[in-house]
Design a protein around this motif. Structure first.
Motif, PDB file in Angstrom:
ATOM      1  N   VAL A 156      31.765 -33.289 -31.086  1.00  0.00           N
ATOM      2  CA  VAL A 156      32.857 -34.036 -30.451  1.00  0.00           C
ATOM      3  C   VAL A 156      32.430 -35.488 -30.278  1.00  0.00           C
ATOM      4  CG1 VAL A 156      33.734 -32.002 -29.217  1.00  0.00           C
ATOM      5  CG2 VAL A 156      32.070 -33.497 -28.104  1.00  0.00           C
ATOM      6  N   PRO A 157      33.382 -36.396 -30.052  1.00  0.00           N
ATOM      7  CA  PRO A 157      33.025 -37.790 -29.796  1.00  0.00           C
ATOM      8  C   PRO A 157      32.292 -37.944 -28.460  1.00  0.00           C
ATOM      9  CG  PRO A 157      35.367 -37.580 -30.336  1.00  0.00           C
ATOM     10  CD  PRO A 157      34.835 -36.204 -30.132  1.00  0.00           C
ATOM     11  N   VAL A 158      31.517 -39.012 -28.335  1.00  0.00           N
ATOM     12  CA  VAL A 158      30.788 -39.292 -27.095  1.00  0.00           C
ATOM     13  C   VAL A 158      31.766 -39.399 -25.924  1.00  0.00           C
ATOM     14  CG1 VAL A 158      29.335 -40.987 -25.900  1.00  0.00           C
ATOM     15  CG2 VAL A 158      28.846 -40.388 -28.279  1.00  0.00           C
ATOM     16  N   GLU A 159      32.942 -39.949 -26.165  1.00  0.00           N
ATOM     17  CA  GLU A 159      33.936 -40.082 -25.098  1.00  0.00           C
ATOM     18  C   GLU A 159      34.321 -38.723 -24.527  1.00  0.00           C
ATOM     19  OE1 GLU A 159      34.172 -41.490 -28.137  1.00  0.00           O
ATOM     20  OE2 GLU A 159      33.878 -43.595 -27.629  1.00  0.00           O
ATOM     21  N   THR A 160      34.392 -37.719 -25.375  1.00  0.00           N
ATOM     22  CA  THR A 160      34.710 -36.365 -24.920  1.00  0.00           C
ATOM     23  C   THR A 160      33.590 -35.829 -24.044  1.00  0.00           C
ATOM     24  OG1 THR A 160      36.033 -35.951 -26.888  1.00  0.00           O
ATOM     25  CG2 THR A 160      35.287 -34.017 -25.667  1.00  0.00           C
TER      26      THR A 160
END
Length: 67
Positions: free
Chosen positions: A38-42
């Motif tokens: 998943v993206p770091v933001e997630t």
């Protein structure tokens, strides 16, 4: 078993996993993102939710212990 451990066990599995890997295993946000796909933001959002949920669970356990 400490109240903290008990509170951690009450977390949904995805929130528990990200919290344990970050706070106990010391994985970086990027390492978590790579591991989870998943993206770091997630990861950031999941950790925030994990910490909030853990705080509520721990508060409930501590209040119950006072009764």
């Amino acid at each position: 078993v400490t109240q903290l451990e008990e509170a951690i066990r009450t977390l949904p599995s995805d929130l528990r996993e990200v919290l344990v890997l970050r706070e106990l295993e010391g994985l970086s946000y990027q390492e978590l993102a790579d591991l989870m796909g998943v993206p770091v933001e997630t990861v950031t959002v999941m950790l925030s939710r994990s910490r909030q949920t853990l705080g509520r669970a721990l508060t409930e356990l501590l209040v119950a212990a006072e009764v």
